[in-house]
Design a protein around this motif. Sequence first.
Motif, PDB file in Angstrom:
ATOM      1  N   ALA A  97       0.832  -1.203   0.000  1.00  0.00           N
ATOM      2  CA  ALA A  97       0.000   0.000   0.000  1.00  0.00           C
ATOM      3  C   ALA A  97       0.867   1.253   0.000  1.00  0.00           C
ATOM      4  CB  ALA A  97      -0.920  -0.005   1.218  1.00  0.00           C
ATOM      5  N   VAL A  98       1.894   1.229   0.871  1.00  0.00           N
ATOM      6  CA  VAL A  98       2.755   2.412   0.988  1.00  0.00           C
ATOM      7  C   VAL A  98       3.494   2.679  -0.324  1.00  0.00           C
ATOM      8  CG1 VAL A  98       4.816   3.332   2.125  1.00  0.00           C
ATOM      9  CG2 VAL A  98       3.014   2.242   3.474  1.00  0.00           C
ATOM     10  N   LEU A 154      -7.439  -2.260  -5.271  1.00  0.00           N
ATOM     11  CA  LEU A 154      -7.359  -2.914  -3.952  1.00  0.00           C
ATOM     12  C   LEU A 154      -6.072  -2.518  -3.246  1.00  0.00           C
ATOM     13  CD1 LEU A 154      -8.768  -6.499  -4.598  1.00  0.00           C
ATOM     14  CD2 LEU A 154      -9.766  -4.690  -3.197  1.00  0.00           C
ATOM     15  N   ILE A 155      -4.959  -2.487  -3.989  1.00  0.00           N
ATOM     16  CA  ILE A 155      -3.686  -2.099  -3.382  1.00  0.00           C
ATOM     17  C   ILE A 155      -3.747  -0.632  -2.942  1.00  0.00           C
ATOM     18  CG2 ILE A 155      -1.220  -1.761  -3.804  1.00  0.00           C
ATOM     19  CD1 ILE A 155      -1.719  -4.644  -3.857  1.00  0.00           C
ATOM     20  N   TYR A 156      -4.196   0.231  -3.857  1.00  0.00           N
ATOM     21  CA  TYR A 156      -4.297   1.650  -3.513  1.00  0.00           C
ATOM     22  C   TYR A 156      -5.311   1.864  -2.399  1.00  0.00           C
ATOM     23  CZ  TYR A 156      -1.248   3.716  -7.021  1.00  0.00           C
ATOM     24  OH  TYR A 156      -0.157   4.106  -7.725  1.00  0.00           O
ATOM     25  N   SER A 187      -7.564   2.819   3.610  1.00  0.00           N
ATOM     26  CA  SER A 187      -8.201   1.995   4.638  1.00  0.00           C
ATOM     27  C   SER A 187      -7.286   1.792   5.829  1.00  0.00           C
ATOM     28  CB  SER A 187      -8.579   0.628   4.054  1.00  0.00           C
ATOM     29  OG  SER A 187      -9.737   0.759   3.279  1.00  0.00           O
ATOM     30  N   LEU A 188      -6.035   1.495   5.570  1.00  0.00           N
ATOM     31  CA  LEU A 188      -5.102   1.309   6.674  1.00  0.00           C
ATOM     32  C   LEU A 188      -4.911   2.622   7.419  1.00  0.00           C
ATOM     33  CD1 LEU A 188      -2.454  -1.012   5.019  1.00  0.00           C
ATOM     34  CD2 LEU A 188      -3.927  -1.587   6.936  1.00  0.00           C
ATOM     35  N   PHE A 189      -4.790   3.701   6.666  1.00  0.00           N
ATOM     36  CA  PHE A 189      -4.616   5.008   7.290  1.00  0.00           C
ATOM     37  C   PHE A 189      -5.795   5.323   8.197  1.00  0.00           C
ATOM     38  CE2 PHE A 189      -5.119   9.659   7.182  1.00  0.00           C
ATOM     39  CZ  PHE A 189      -3.899  10.018   7.719  1.00  0.00           C
ATOM     40  N   MET A 190      -7.005   5.015   7.674  1.00  0.00           N
ATOM     41  CA  MET A 190      -8.211   5.273   8.461  1.00  0.00           C
ATOM     42  C   MET A 190      -8.301   4.337   9.655  1.00  0.00           C
ATOM     43  SD  MET A 190      -9.729   7.624   6.695  1.00  0.00           S
ATOM     44  CE  MET A 190     -11.483   7.626   6.925  1.00  0.00           C
ATOM     45  N   GLY A 191      -7.631   3.201   9.580  1.00  0.00           N
ATOM     46  CA  GLY A 191      -7.669   2.272  10.712  1.00  0.00           C
ATOM     47  C   GLY A 191      -6.647   2.649  11.763  1.00  0.00           C
ATOM     48  N   VAL A 192      -5.417   2.980  11.308  1.00  0.00           N
ATOM     49  CA  VAL A 192      -4.333   3.174  12.257  1.00  0.00           C
ATOM     50  C   VAL A 192      -4.375   4.559  12.906  1.00  0.00           C
ATOM     51  CG1 VAL A 192      -1.828   3.242  12.505  1.00  0.00           C
ATOM     52  CG2 VAL A 192      -2.901   1.495  11.072  1.00  0.00           C
TER      53      VAL A 192
END
Lengths: 302, 323, 348
Positions: free
Chosen positions: A55-56, A98-100, A105-110
């Motif tokens: 993702a990064v 999905l990768i992008y 999604s991860l940002f919104m989770g972490v």
Amino acid sequence: MAIQSPSLDIAGTAPLGAALTPVSRGYWQSVRRRLGRDPVTLICGAVLLLIVTSAVFAPLLGLADPYKTSMIRRLYPLGSPNFLLGTDELGRDMFSRLIYGGRLSLFMGVTPVACALLIGGSLGIAAGFSGGWVNMMIMRIMDVFYAFPSVLLAISLSGAMGAGAENTLLALTLVFIPPICRVSESVTTQVRGFDFVDAARASGAGALTIVRVHVLGNVLGPILVYATSLISVAIILAAGLSFLGLGVKPPEPEWGLMLNTLRQAIYVNPVLAALPGVMIFITSICFNLMSDGLRAAMDVKA
Amino acid sequence: MSALLEVRDLDVTFMTPDRTVHAVNGVSFDVKRGETLGILGESGSGKSVTLRSILRLHPEHRTRWSGSIKLEGVEILTMDRRTLNDLRGQKIAMIFQEPATAFDPVFTIGHQIAETVRRHTGKSESDALKRARELLEMVRIPSPAQRLKAYPHEMSGGMRQRAMIALALSCNPSLLLADEPTTALDATVQIQVLLLIRELQRELDLGVIFVTHDIGVAVEVSDRIGVMYAGKLVELASVEQMVDAPRHPYSRGLLASTVQGSMRGQRLEAIPGAPPDLGEVPTACSFAPRCKFAEPQCVSAPPTLGSVGDSHLVRCVRAEAPA
Amino acid sequence: MDALVPRQDRAKDRGGPAQPLLLAEGLRKHFPVMGGLLGRTTKVVRAVDDLSLSVAKGETLGVVGESGCGKSTVARLLIRLLKPDKGTMVLDGDPVDEPHGITVAELRRQVQMVFQDSYASLNPRLTIAETLAFAPKAHGLPASEARERVRDLLAKVGLEPDTYMERYPHELSGGQRQRVNIARALALRPRLVILDEAVSALDKSVEAQVLNMLVDLKDELGLTYLFISHDLNVVQYLSDRVLVMYLGKIVELGSVEAIYGNPQHPYTRALLSARPSMDPRKRTKEAPIQGDPPNPIDPPSGCRFRTRCPFAEDVCARLEPQLADTRAQAVACHMRVAGSGHSKAAAP
């Protein structure tokens, strides 16, 4: 029954029968050793690492443009030539999206969990260490927030503040402060009851010094474990808000939002429509299992 | 008269992913009916492990047993689950240091004792309650009828310990295992419970194994005393022999280092060092590193338990030497 | 010999040898017990009730009593881990926590404490060196000097500094951990060390090692001890004077010879004769007193021991006996006060 450790308790008088092991093992080293023996946690960690790094570094992977639509190639099935995971309802490359999507999604989770950890953790440790009326004040305020179910609270906050990523982050942070605060308060209260904290107080050290040296090291572990388990909740909630149209706005790739927009495709290509859900599922279960594994590895009376 | 309990060459090993602990290494002893055997040892000596092995209370999948434990001639270590469960409580009962663990906090003492009586004897509820009352009387709990209705937390420590003894004796066992039952009690209460155990042992003709770290307590209740060190019985003798003429250097050291008021102003005779690690099967005398009489012979092979007179056994190569 | 503690570095003796090092007057601590629907205070545990004591310079004052008698509360009051509800403390002539007196922080520099549970009283995440250096650093000692002091402290308590400095508490045996705890208590070079059941959890052979060490340290560093224990033998071995507590009150106080040789209070007698005899031919036939100590919530009226006392009479329920001097010791019992109304008391 206690088994004596291999050592000689002496005032320099005992005939030495055994040698002391020269290397001393710290707590974190023993935690690492235990983690090394736990395949489930290791696999989860590896999967998460893969998802996070891809993702990064998504822009560097040479993927198709996740925003490029095409009216001709809509809803290609999985395994189509050039489109490994097919295309969505607007003909965009699913794999790339999905990768992008993982980035947001991860940002919104972490992020909300990290912010809540900072605020809720500090409040909880302060409440637990001070006790008395400070504790009472902080914890009663938290209880007010606690009274709302977290999903409802997130929805109503986002609804009130309007859609958008920033507001979602803010709403989720507010949702996670009370549970983290409560866990921090309870582990701090527990640690405060130990004699070594009393001994530190009896040595005349100030409260901040005691918290820094004696409390933090003992409470951070359990609090972090708990926070890790919240990341999966945050991802799901963020996705849920996006799905409801309260979070990220199209055309941003985000798993929850993708799930929403692919809704119509469910009768045409159900597997394709489920893919963002699969990503959410894998990520959150990995965070959960990893948090369990960490807890098991840290919950050791040496 | 044959022994009530025979323990022969008992080895107990605990295996965990991290380490192996040889907690008990070749322990043998007998207990007769109407006799109290005190097992004395410090933490890590294997005294409690030995005691718990008699009821096979260790987690099965992590424990390796060998040797033999026979109650009235019946082998316990190879017994199947169901027979073992019948044995527990019916023939062998156990009391612990912390009575709080023996009682469920949500039921009354009377209910719990009566329940146990019913399960093992099939008596009716009113008969079982009558029996529970008799038991409380037997352990000298004042106003037993009221105490039947008390919850565990409503009783003082000494009363709870008495109630636990009543529970243990509810099915007329022939062997009572006591694991430091008075350690958590206050001095004035401890002596009451010790006297009670001694009286009950005589009245009911029980065999008792009393595990303790406190020499004074062991001397107060035991007929014979076994001293354990690093998973082995190093000395087994009558209580008089043990107090008057202990032969093993460890027993002697233990007696000498026990603080008596009269020693005021003198330097205490401490045993230097600490007990060994039990990670490996000992190939020499485990006490040798701390023993001031150690000789080359002590580290060449583990000493055997030899007789030094009238049923007095010592595990030391120097046992024959004068004190 | 005294390399660790140069005398000039320690708090100076001010009042001379005759002035008590620590004087506590009328200390009281009641703990509220929360109960009821709204968490109101419904009952109080009367842990320590109007207790006065003095510790002379250089002595060891033993405190004995059963669980719940308040002896640990006394320890925590004296070092101000608990704030007393009432009462005053004077450290070598200076009132504590009062205008013109010394602060609680200064009290804690001169009075230190060793706890019973050697494991719980060491931070599992810190090495031994970090634990020992904590207090000196918190008081502004530079890191290098603190490290030097840690080495001295470890050597003092019989632990080889190079072997133990970088170890963690779980790598030490119980006896070694308790040595570290004692070293920590000495880190600020205190004058009075409160030992709260400091050897009670140790095995007998290790206990003897630590007791020998405590005796050596006291001589070497000129310390004063307040030694709290439930073990009468150990208290007799170590103490110069002994204080017997029952349910938050002092029942008897005197020299060790007087308390053990000629105990006056029925409770002290019971405690002493409850000790196992160590002689199989002279076993105890009968328990000296029956029952358990009552709950410190709602203690009995008058004399708190009367519910278990074989000599209790009406006067014992009505009047609380005061601690009164007899020839060798002070006793709180109506039988020892002439004209108290007890049938065994002398005529006025």
